[in-house]
Design a protein around this motif. Structure first.
Motif, PDB file in Angstrom:
ATOM      1  N   TRP A 136       0.783  -1.247   0.000  1.00 42.51           N
ATOM      2  CA  TRP A 136       0.000   0.000   0.000  1.00 42.51           C
ATOM      3  C   TRP A 136       0.808   1.286   0.000  1.00 42.51           C
ATOM      4  O   TRP A 136       0.335   2.303  -0.497  1.00 42.51           O
ATOM      5  CB  TRP A 136      -0.940   0.019   1.223  1.00 42.51           C
ATOM      6  CG  TRP A 136      -1.943  -1.087   1.229  1.00 42.51           C
ATOM      7  CD1 TRP A 136      -2.666  -1.544   0.158  1.00 42.51           C
ATOM      8  CD2 TRP A 136      -2.344  -1.880   2.344  1.00 42.51           C
ATOM      9  NE1 TRP A 136      -3.493  -2.572   0.543  1.00 42.51           N
ATOM     10  CE2 TRP A 136      -3.324  -2.799   1.889  1.00 42.51           C
ATOM     11  CE3 TRP A 136      -2.002  -1.914   3.697  1.00 42.51           C
ATOM     12  CZ2 TRP A 136      -3.937  -3.729   2.713  1.00 42.51           C
ATOM     13  CZ3 TRP A 136      -2.607  -2.842   4.530  1.00 42.51           C
ATOM     14  CH2 TRP A 136      -3.566  -3.735   4.035  1.00 42.51           C
ATOM     15  N   LEU A 137       1.998   1.266   0.573  1.00 39.95           N
ATOM     16  CA  LEU A 137       2.734   2.523   0.747  1.00 39.95           C
ATOM     17  C   LEU A 137       3.519   2.919  -0.492  1.00 39.95           C
ATOM     18  O   LEU A 137       4.144   2.077  -1.139  1.00 39.95           O
ATOM     19  CB  LEU A 137       3.710   2.407   1.928  1.00 39.95           C
ATOM     20  CG  LEU A 137       3.209   2.719   3.331  1.00 39.95           C
ATOM     21  CD1 LEU A 137       4.370   2.689   4.309  1.00 39.95           C
ATOM     22  CD2 LEU A 137       2.504   4.062   3.395  1.00 39.95           C
ATOM     23  N   GLN A 138       3.509   4.215  -0.782  1.00 40.23           N
ATOM     24  CA  GLN A 138       4.411   4.802  -1.751  1.00 40.23           C
ATOM     25  C   GLN A 138       5.609   5.378  -0.990  1.00 40.23           C
ATOM     26  O   GLN A 138       5.504   5.716   0.189  1.00 40.23           O
ATOM     27  CB  GLN A 138       3.703   5.910  -2.541  1.00 40.23           C
ATOM     28  CG  GLN A 138       2.486   5.434  -3.316  1.00 40.23           C
ATOM     29  CD  GLN A 138       2.820   4.387  -4.350  1.00 40.23           C
ATOM     30  OE1 GLN A 138       3.831   4.512  -5.047  1.00 40.23           O
ATOM     31  NE2 GLN A 138       1.992   3.352  -4.453  1.00 40.23           N
ATOM     32  N   PRO A 139       6.775   5.485  -1.642  1.00 44.36           N
ATOM     33  CA  PRO A 139       7.972   5.981  -0.945  1.00 44.36           C
ATOM     34  C   PRO A 139       7.758   7.307  -0.227  1.00 44.36           C
ATOM     35  O   PRO A 139       8.272   7.516   0.880  1.00 44.36           O
ATOM     36  CB  PRO A 139       9.005   6.111  -2.078  1.00 44.36           C
ATOM     37  CG  PRO A 139       8.577   5.102  -3.088  1.00 44.36           C
ATOM     38  CD  PRO A 139       7.072   5.097  -3.035  1.00 44.36           C
ATOM     39  N   GLU A 140       6.992   8.218  -0.839  1.00 44.95           N
ATOM     40  CA  GLU A 140       6.791   9.534  -0.226  1.00 44.95           C
ATOM     41  C   GLU A 140       5.836   9.489   0.966  1.00 44.95           C
ATOM     42  O   GLU A 140       5.667  10.490   1.670  1.00 44.95           O
ATOM     43  CB  GLU A 140       6.256  10.525  -1.270  1.00 44.95           C
ATOM     44  CG  GLU A 140       4.868  10.214  -1.807  1.00 44.95           C
ATOM     45  CD  GLU A 140       4.860   9.249  -2.979  1.00 44.95           C
ATOM     46  OE1 GLU A 140       3.798   9.070  -3.600  1.00 44.95           O
ATOM     47  OE2 GLU A 140       5.937   8.680  -3.271  1.00 44.95           O
ATOM     48  N   GLN A 141       5.206   8.337   1.222  1.00 47.59           N
ATOM     49  CA  GLN A 141       4.256   8.215   2.334  1.00 47.59           C
ATOM     50  C   GLN A 141       4.884   7.631   3.601  1.00 47.59           C
ATOM     51  O   GLN A 141       4.194   7.443   4.597  1.00 47.59           O
ATOM     52  CB  GLN A 141       3.076   7.342   1.906  1.00 47.59           C
ATOM     53  CG  GLN A 141       2.237   7.940   0.786  1.00 47.59           C
ATOM     54  CD  GLN A 141       1.182   6.985   0.271  1.00 47.59           C
ATOM     55  OE1 GLN A 141       1.361   5.770   0.282  1.00 47.59           O
ATOM     56  NE2 GLN A 141       0.053   7.523  -0.176  1.00 47.59           N
ATOM     57  N   ALA A 142       6.184   7.370   3.572  1.00 46.61           N
ATOM     58  CA  ALA A 142       6.847   6.741   4.724  1.00 46.61           C
ATOM     59  C   ALA A 142       6.714   7.594   5.983  1.00 46.61           C
ATOM     60  O   ALA A 142       6.429   7.082   7.076  1.00 46.61           O
ATOM     61  CB  ALA A 142       8.321   6.484   4.404  1.00 46.61           C
ATOM     62  N   GLY A 143       6.926   8.899   5.847  1.00 49.71           N
ATOM     63  CA  GLY A 143       6.818   9.789   7.004  1.00 49.71           C
ATOM     64  C   GLY A 143       5.404   9.838   7.546  1.00 49.71           C
ATOM     65  O   GLY A 143       5.187   9.812   8.763  1.00 49.71           O
ATOM     66  N   ALA A 144       4.420   9.904   6.649  1.00 52.02           N
ATOM     67  CA  ALA A 144       3.022   9.960   7.072  1.00 52.02           C
ATOM     68  C   ALA A 144       2.611   8.673   7.783  1.00 52.02           C
ATOM     69  O   ALA A 144       1.896   8.711   8.795  1.00 52.02           O
ATOM     70  CB  ALA A 144       2.124  10.204   5.858  1.00 52.02           C
ATOM     71  N   PHE A 145       3.056   7.540   7.262  1.00 55.10           N
ATOM     72  CA  PHE A 145       2.727   6.258   7.895  1.00 55.10           C
ATOM     73  C   PHE A 145       3.340   6.190   9.292  1.00 55.10           C
ATOM     74  O   PHE A 145       2.686   5.748  10.247  1.00 55.10           O
ATOM     75  CB  PHE A 145       3.250   5.100   7.037  1.00 55.10           C
ATOM     76  CG  PHE A 145       3.059   3.754   7.667  1.00 55.10           C
ATOM     77  CD1 PHE A 145       1.823   3.114   7.614  1.00 55.10           C
ATOM     78  CD2 PHE A 145       4.104   3.108   8.318  1.00 55.10           C
ATOM     79  CE1 PHE A 145       1.636   1.865   8.198  1.00 55.10           C
ATOM     80  CE2 PHE A 145       3.932   1.867   8.905  1.00 55.10           C
ATOM     81  CZ  PHE A 145       2.687   1.243   8.843  1.00 55.10           C
ATOM     82  N   THR A 146       4.580   6.614   9.424  1.00 52.80           N
ATOM     83  CA  THR A 146       5.255   6.581  10.721  1.00 52.80           C
ATOM     84  C   THR A 146       4.546   7.477  11.729  1.00 52.80           C
ATOM     85  O   THR A 146       4.321   7.078  12.883  1.00 52.80           O
ATOM     86  CB  THR A 146       6.727   7.016  10.569  1.00 52.80           C
ATOM     87  OG1 THR A 146       7.351   6.229   9.560  1.00 52.80           O
ATOM     88  CG2 THR A 146       7.481   6.829  11.884  1.00 52.80           C
ATOM     89  N   ILE A 147       4.186   8.687  11.310  1.00 52.78           N
ATOM     90  CA  ILE A 147       3.481   9.605  12.210  1.00 52.78           C
ATOM     91  C   ILE A 147       2.116   9.047  12.595  1.00 52.78           C
ATOM     92  O   ILE A 147       1.703   9.119  13.762  1.00 52.78           O
ATOM     93  CB  ILE A 147       3.333  10.994  11.542  1.00 52.78           C
ATOM     94  CG1 ILE A 147       4.689  11.673  11.415  1.00 52.78           C
ATOM     95  CG2 ILE A 147       2.397  11.882  12.359  1.00 52.78           C
ATOM     96  CD1 ILE A 147       4.634  13.008  10.699  1.00 52.78           C
ATOM     97  N   SER A 148       1.406   8.476  11.630  1.00 57.05           N
ATOM     98  CA  SER A 148       0.089   7.905  11.914  1.00 57.05           C
ATOM     99  C   SER A 148       0.187   6.766  12.920  1.00 57.05           C
ATOM    100  O   SER A 148      -0.641   6.641  13.829  1.00 57.05           O
ATOM    101  CB  SER A 148      -0.547   7.403  10.616  1.00 57.05           C
ATOM    102  OG  SER A 148      -1.844   6.901  10.853  1.00 57.05           O
TER     103      SER A 148
END
Length: 300
Positions: free
Chosen positions: A177-189
């Motif tokens: 599901w994750l795109q490379p640019e979503q790593a920070g958002a996933f971690t924060i979530s």
């Protein structure tokens, strides 16, 4: 490779911080709750696109996955603390570290995102990594503990399953599901879920159980939060860099953390190792060679 190195460094730093917690008698749970809120601030400052990405992906599969993972994180911390108190430090450490067998098998059998064709020597490396972790985690002195009946094996088993499941969720989410640019958002979530659940639990302790919130524990949580954010962020980045090959990444990551943490303990905390511990370190080095001998051959 850079992401893997950074992941190892920040995870080893967490080991040293927890050692300082023990030395200065920090209330670990209080520090952990504060740490999750610091993770949120750190993530928002480090990746300023993360919050807008989260807002755009409310209800998406990876965001739901992050909240399951965040709940598992804080639950695992409590289980590890309980296992340490009831059973012993070694039992908790070994159960947590050898849980890598779960994401390794998941990566090999389910995701099948291998960067190379695994040989007998590679599988031997994975097996040796597990043995090395057990040997390096054993300590002569254990805190007073009185395991009773089923508790003696049930708690370490639950820690083993919880830690392994957390790695599986990260690996699967990053792969599907994750795109490379979503790593920070996933971690924060993920840390948002942990922070909210932790705050509720800490509020219950303060209001109902009359537990006193210590200032030094809050300060300790600030010191823990920054490296904790990057430990997960760079793990996700490292998985992407290695094509989500958890069978390769997780053993090498855990072994390197143990090696760096052990030698750091000797250097900075004057820890003494037993013969079994030294044997574990030798097996760890051998495991690294067996796991990555193809890459070593290509380098030379």
């Amino acid at each position: 490779m850079l992401y893997l190195v950074l992941c190892v460094l920040f995870n080893a730093l967490l080991v040293f911080i927890f050692k300082l917690f023990q030395r200065y008698r920090v209330q670990t749970f209080q520090a952990i709750v504060v740490n999750y809120w610091i993770c949120l601030v750190t993530g928002a400052l480090f990746d300023q696109t993360a919050l807008p990405i989260m807002a755009q992906n409310v209800g998406s599969p990876w965001m739901l996955s992050s909240w399951v993972l965040g709940s598992l994180f804080i639950g695992s911390f409590y289980l590890i603390a309980l296992t340490t108190q009831r059973i012993g430090v070694s039992a908790a450490t070994v159960a947590m570290k050898i849980s890598l067998v779960i994401p390794v098998l998941f990566s090999l059998l389910v995701l099948q995102n291998t960067l190379k064709e695994y040989t007998f020597l590679n599988y031997m490396g994975i097996a040796l990594a597990l043995v090395a972790i057990v040997f390096t985690s054993r300590r002569k002195q254990e805190p007073a503990a009185a395991p009773m009946g089923v508790m003696a094996w049930a708690l370490p088993l639950v820690v083993f399953l919880a830690a392994g499941l957390g790695d599986v969720i990260i690996n699967y989410t990053n792969d599907q599901w994750l795109q490379p640019e979503q790593a920070g958002a996933f971690t924060i979530s993920t840390f948002t879920a942990s922070a909210v659940i932790g705050a509720l639990a800490l509020g219950y302790q303060a209001l109902v159980q009359k537990t006193k919130i210590e200032v030094k524990s809050a300060v300790a949580g600030i010191g823990l939060g920054i490296p904790n954010f990057f430990s997960i962020f760079f793990l996700i980045k490292a998985l992407s860099a290695f094509n989500n090959d958890g069978a390769f990444l997780y053993p090498i990551n855990n072994i390197c953390i143990i090696l760096l943490g052990t030698f750091g303990g000797i250097l900075f905390f004057k820890e003494r190792l037993s013969g079994t511990n030294w044997l574990g370190l030798l097996l760890a080095v051998l495991a690294l060679v067996l796991l990555s001998y193809q890459e070593i051959q290509q380098a030379f």
